[in-house]
Enzyme design. Structure first.
Site, PDB file in Angstrom:
ATOM      1  N   SER A   1      -0.942  33.144  47.503  1.00  0.00           N
ATOM      2  CA  SER A   1      -2.385  32.935  47.652  1.00  0.00           C
ATOM      3  C   SER A   1      -3.177  33.684  46.600  1.00  0.00           C
ATOM      4  O   SER A   1      -4.383  33.470  46.474  1.00  0.00           O
ATOM      5  CB  SER A   1      -2.840  33.401  49.047  1.00  0.00           C
ATOM      6  OG  SER A   1      -2.570  34.787  49.223  1.00  0.00           O
TER       7      SER A   1
ATOM      8  N   HIS B   1       0.169  25.797  48.595  1.00  0.00           N
ATOM      9  CA  HIS B   1      -0.431  26.891  49.349  1.00  0.00           C
ATOM     10  C   HIS B   1      -0.826  26.437  50.750  1.00  0.00           C
ATOM     11  O   HIS B   1      -1.805  25.727  50.939  1.00  0.00           O
ATOM     12  CB  HIS B   1      -1.653  27.438  48.599  1.00  0.00           C
ATOM     13  CG  HIS B   1      -2.300  28.596  49.290  1.00  0.00           C
ATOM     14  ND1 HIS B   1      -3.664  28.779  49.306  1.00  0.00           N
ATOM     15  CD2 HIS B   1      -1.762  29.622  50.002  1.00  0.00           C
ATOM     16  CE1 HIS B   1      -3.935  29.872  49.993  1.00  0.00           C
ATOM     17  NE2 HIS B   1      -2.806  30.397  50.426  1.00  0.00           N
TER      18      HIS B   1
ATOM     19  N   GLU C   1      -3.197  23.359  49.619  1.00  0.00           N
ATOM     20  CA  GLU C   1      -3.596  23.294  48.222  1.00  0.00           C
ATOM     21  C   GLU C   1      -2.366  23.034  47.348  1.00  0.00           C
ATOM     22  O   GLU C   1      -1.392  23.785  47.411  1.00  0.00           O
ATOM     23  CB  GLU C   1      -4.272  24.594  47.789  1.00  0.00           C
ATOM     24  CG  GLU C   1      -5.625  24.813  48.448  1.00  0.00           C
ATOM     25  CD  GLU C   1      -6.257  26.142  48.072  1.00  0.00           C
ATOM     26  OE1 GLU C   1      -7.470  26.168  47.817  1.00  0.00           O
ATOM     27  OE2 GLU C   1      -5.539  27.162  48.052  1.00  0.00           O
TER      28      GLU C   1
ATOM     29  N   ASN D   1      -9.815  30.203  48.636  1.00  0.00           N
ATOM     30  CA  ASN D   1     -10.002  31.651  48.551  1.00  0.00           C
ATOM     31  C   ASN D   1     -10.935  32.054  47.418  1.00  0.00           C
ATOM     32  O   ASN D   1     -11.579  33.103  47.490  1.00  0.00           O
ATOM     33  CB  ASN D   1      -8.655  32.350  48.402  1.00  0.00           C
ATOM     34  CG  ASN D   1      -7.896  32.389  49.716  1.00  0.00           C
ATOM     35  OD1 ASN D   1      -8.489  32.360  50.783  1.00  0.00           O
ATOM     36  ND2 ASN D   1      -6.579  32.456  49.634  1.00  0.00           N
TER      37      ASN D   1
END
Length: 288
Positions: A120, A141, A153, A191
């Protein structure tokens, strides 16, 4: 329709177990690599607990649970991964550990096997350098808890071939996930947007803008979020967020990613959130 049938997962921690469950639920066999029997036992216990919860809630039958668990095969030797169509790395967020393991895995799977990282915070492009034929390498991800969170992702490194992205997106759909294709950047998409938001909330809480409970209530009701940001931080783990935001800051020197002082203090004090009962909303101590 995905052409990926045999999947391997590197790591049987919370995320690795969740990914293994998600893949096994799609009817695919999953080989999970761990370093020793104690970690395998812990991973199996976590997996069993999660699927038992599904049985109790009526989401899964007992027979379905047993079939799912039977598709998960733990191993402690990388040789057990031979024959995998896809290898998903989900070990600790240390680039040296990941690169060494990815190199060993690449030596035992076929040159056509896709190899991905669930990182991540680290550079997918950098990790791809540990793998021969890096055009088959990408990020995949998952979000925690992997069996529940729908978005995945698909991260395109500089070396990743378009065909690899297409195959991974099709695989994500085949395991009932919604893929979004993003480029390799600190934090990727979710993120990259989430980390500065959480950092701002921590800073305003430190400035006593409002209580932790009122901050969460206002943002849940005002923005329609399921969790308030401080509740979310406790769930994620304050140490996990601190590592992610520090990694993003080191990669960009963007002040939005600089770890807030209160976050650093709480991690140093061992206040890690729900995992140990001390955080912004968890436990009796609220850091102020």
């Amino acid at each position: 329709m995905s052409d990926i049938h045999n999947v391997a997962v590197l790591g049987f921690g919370t995320m690795g177990a969740g990914i293994a469950q998600t893949v096994a639920a799609s009817g695919r066999p999953v080989t999970v690599l761990e370093t020793g029997q104690d970690r395998i036992d812990a991973g199996l216990a976590h997996l069993r607990s999660f699927v038992d919860g599904g049985v109790r809630r009526g989401k899964l039958t007992e027979a379905g649970r047993d079939e799912l668990l039977a598709r998960v095969r733990p191993v402690t030797d990388v040789a057990g991964l031979a024959g995998s169509d896809l290898v998903i790395e989900a070990v600790t967020e240390r680039p040296d550990v990941k690169r060494e393991l990815l190199s060993r895995v690449a030596a035992v799977v076929s040159a056509e096997a896709l190899i991905v990282t669930n990182t991540s915070a680290l550079s997918v492009t950098d990790l791809a350098g540990a793998v021969p034929n890096p055009e088959r390498f990408a990020g995949l991800h998952f979000f925690n808890p992997a069996p529940v969170m729908k978005v995945v992702e698909v991260v395109r490194a500089l070396q990743t071939a378009p065909a690899t992205i297409d195959r991974l997106a099709a695989f994500a759909e085949a395991i009932a996930k919604d893929p979004v294709v993003v480029k390799d950047r600190p934090g990727f998409l979710v993120n990259h947007l989430l980390i500065p938001y959480l950092n701002d909330v921590i800073t305003e809480y430190d400035h006593e803008l409002a209580t932790a409970e009122d901050i969460d209530t206002a943002l849940k009701l005002g923005l329609g979020y399921k969790l308030g940001p401080l509740e979310l931080l406790d769930l994620i783990g304050l140490d996990v967020h601190e590592h992610a935001t520090r990694s993003a800051y080191d990669a960009t020197l963007d002040p939005r990613f600089a770890p807030p002082p209160l976050l650093r203090q709480m991690v140093a004090a061992g206040h890690l959130g729900a995992k140990n009962g001390q955080g912004f909303r968890t436990g009796k101590e609220n850091a102020q």
